[in-house]
Design an enzyme around this catalytic site. Sequence first.
Site, PDB file in Angstrom:
ATOM      1  N   GLY A   1      45.395  46.226  37.868  1.00 29.19           N
ATOM      2  CA  GLY A   1      46.142  46.090  36.620  1.00 29.19           C
ATOM      3  C   GLY A   1      46.141  44.708  35.989  1.00 29.19           C
ATOM      4  N   GLN A   2      45.376  43.771  36.582  1.00 26.90           N
ATOM      5  CA  GLN A   2      45.373  42.434  36.001  1.00 26.90           C
ATOM      6  C   GLN A   2      44.806  42.447  34.582  1.00 26.90           C
ATOM      7  OE1 GLN A   2      43.627  39.605  38.975  1.00 26.90           O
ATOM      8  NE2 GLN A   2      44.046  41.352  40.292  1.00 26.90           N
ATOM      9  N   ARG A   3      45.301  41.525  33.762  1.00 30.57           N
ATOM     10  CA  ARG A   3      44.975  41.538  32.343  1.00 30.57           C
ATOM     11  C   ARG A   3      43.471  41.561  32.080  1.00 30.57           C
ATOM     12  NH1 ARG A   3      47.508  40.460  27.489  1.00 30.57           N
ATOM     13  NH2 ARG A   3      49.480  39.863  28.424  1.00 30.57           N
TER      14      ARG A   3
ATOM     15  N   ILE B   1      41.093  42.734  33.745  1.00 27.62           N
ATOM     16  CA  ILE B   1      40.348  43.959  34.072  1.00 27.62           C
ATOM     17  C   ILE B   1      40.948  45.209  33.419  1.00 27.62           C
ATOM     18  CG2 ILE B   1      39.264  43.093  36.183  1.00 27.62           C
ATOM     19  CD1 ILE B   1      41.316  44.426  37.841  1.00 27.62           C
ATOM     20  N   ARG B   2      42.021  45.045  32.630  1.00 27.09           N
ATOM     21  CA  ARG B   2      42.593  46.204  31.931  1.00 27.09           C
ATOM     22  C   ARG B   2      41.616  46.847  30.945  1.00 27.09           C
ATOM     23  NH1 ARG B   2      48.242  43.637  30.399  1.00 27.09           N
ATOM     24  NH2 ARG B   2      48.587  42.794  32.496  1.00 27.09           N
TER      25      ARG B   2
END
Lengths: 182, 415
Positions: free
Chosen positions: A70-72, A74-75
Amino acid sequence: MGLLSILRKLKSAPDQEVRILLLGLDNGGKTTLLKQLASEDISHITPTQGFNIKSVQSQGFKLNVWDIGGQRKIRPYWRNYFENTDVLIYVIDSADRKRFEETGQELAELLDEEKLSGVPVLIFANKQDLLTAAPASEIAEGLNLHTIRDRMWQIQSCSALTGEGVQDGMNWVCKNVTAKKK
Amino acid sequence: MRLKRLNIRYYPPGLILEYEKKGQEKSRCIDLLHLTPNTDVSELLSEIKRIEPLITDSRTDQVKAMIERLQEKLSQPDERHFYLFKVLQSHILPLTNVAFNKSGSSFITGSYDRTCKIWDTMSGEELHTLEGHRNVVYAIAFNNPYGDKIATGSFDKTCKLWSVESGKCFYTFRGHTAEIVCVTFNPQSTLVATGSMDTTAKLWDVESGKEVSTLAGHSAEIISLSFNTVGNRLVTGSFDHTVTLWDVPSGRRIHTLIGHRGEISSVHFNWNCSLIVSASMDKSCKVWDAENGQCLATLIGHDDEVLDVCFNYTGQLIATASADGTSRVYNSETFQCVCKLDGHEGEISKVCFNPQGTRVLTGSADRTARVWCVKSGSCLQVLEGHTDEIFSCAFNYEGDTIITGSKDNTCRIWR
C-alpha cells in the site's frame, strides 16, 4: 507459489473459488489480516513491497486473497490486480486519523475503476484494539459510504491483531459473493 | 557448391559450414551431439567426410583441429564457485522472468512494475528501461542468436517488439483478448510467437509488425510455447491438459498430444527436433515423438506437480522441477532417472542446464537457487541472499554467470 501458481490464480475463478483483492494505505494491517485469515504467525510483518497471495477455506468457498502493498509509490500498480476480482476488501487504520482523507480519496478512486464496477466492497475499520481508534460509524460517515449505490458494501470494525471482527467480515463476503456468483 | 568458411560451435558441439550455392550464401551445420573427449577423431572424421560432400580432403586437417578443440572444451574441468557479484535493485515490484542474450553480454528482466530492463552483464549497469506496457511484463525474450531485438508479453494483452540498441519500441502487437504469458522468437528471428490466457497463440511478423496467424484449438489457457531448432514447428502447452504441435508456415495443427491428466506447465523440443518434452500438474513429464505425436515415455517419480522441464543443449538429458521440492534428471534416450536433486526446502519453480550439460540450476520458493552436479546428483552450491522466493534463473552461454530474479524486487548476478 511460483509464477505458474500466480497464473492459475489469475484465471477467472470457478464457482467455488473467490478472488479477493485486499487494498488500503500502507501500515493499515492488510498483511496481518491476511495472515490472521490463514492462521499464521503475525509477529514479524514488514511493509509489503509487492504482493502476497493466500488461499483459505471458508463456508465451502476457497478464498484466494491477494494482499497488495500500500505504499504511495506502488499504489499506481494496484490496477495490475483488478482483473477478475470478486470482492474488494479495503483496510483502514482506524487510529490514523491524520490519513482519513487520504484513505478516503484512494477508496473513492478504486470505486470509480471500471474493472471494479459492481464489485462488492467490504471496509475493515481495523486496529480497534487501539484506544485511539475511531469507531466504524464515524469512519463510515467520514467516507460518505452511504452514498455508494452501485454495489453492495459493508463496514466492519475489527482487529487483525486479535482477530476480533475478522470472521464477521468474512461471513459478509461469503454471503454476498454467493448472491453474485449465482 | 563451394565451401567458404568453417566455424566451430561449442554448445551444442558442432561445425557450421558457410557455403555458396548458385551464387547464394548459405549455411548448414554438422551436429556432433554425441561427441565426448574419448571419441575417436579419425573415425568421426571419415564418417563426416562420407555424409558431408562439402568436407573435402583439403579441409580434413582443419576439421580435425576443430573436433579436437571441441573435445578440449568438453574435457575442461568445471570447478567454478559462484559468488554474488551484484544486486540490481531498480525494479520497484517483483520480477517475473529473466533471460540472457546469446553471448551473455547483456540480459533482460521483466517486472510487475510494467517495465522490462536491459542490463550489462559485466558491469551490472542498467542500459535501458523499456516502458510502455500498462500492466505486468510477464514474458520476455531476446531474438537469439542475433540479440538485437526483444519481445515482451504483458498482462495488458499486448506484446511489444523493442530495439536493444535504442530501447525504442518498434511495434505493439494487439489482438489477444487476455494476458500474454509466453513469448518467443523463431530461430531465424522473422517471427514472434505469443501464447495467451485467451487460449490462442499468435504468430507475428517481425519485419512488418503484422499478425501472421492465430493458432486456435486449445480449450484453456496457453502457458508455454517453443519453436524447434529449424523453426518450422511450434509446440504449445495448455491448462486444457494437452500439448499441440503446429506447422509454422501454414499455421495448421499437426498433432494434439493427449495423455496428461493435469494442466501443462512447460513444453520444449530437443535440439535435433525429434522429441518434445512436456511437464504437467499430474506429477509427471512425458516425452513425445515430434514426428508422429506418439507418447514415447512417461517420466514418473515426483510426488507433486511438475512446474518446469527442459532439455540440455544436446538434447540427451531432461531436467524437471517440482512442487515436491526436488528436481530430477532423466536420460532422454533410455528415459531412466539419472539422479534426484534433493535439498530445497520449498517448491522449485525453475530449472535449467548450463550449456555444457554438467550442471543444473534450480530456483525455489525457499529463496535460494542451487547449483547441482549432474554426474553425482550432489548440490555443489546454495546461492543465498534473496529475501523472497525466486521466480526465474538462467545460465549464460559460457556457463560462468548466473542470474536470478525474485519476488523480492531484485535481480542478482552471480559469477
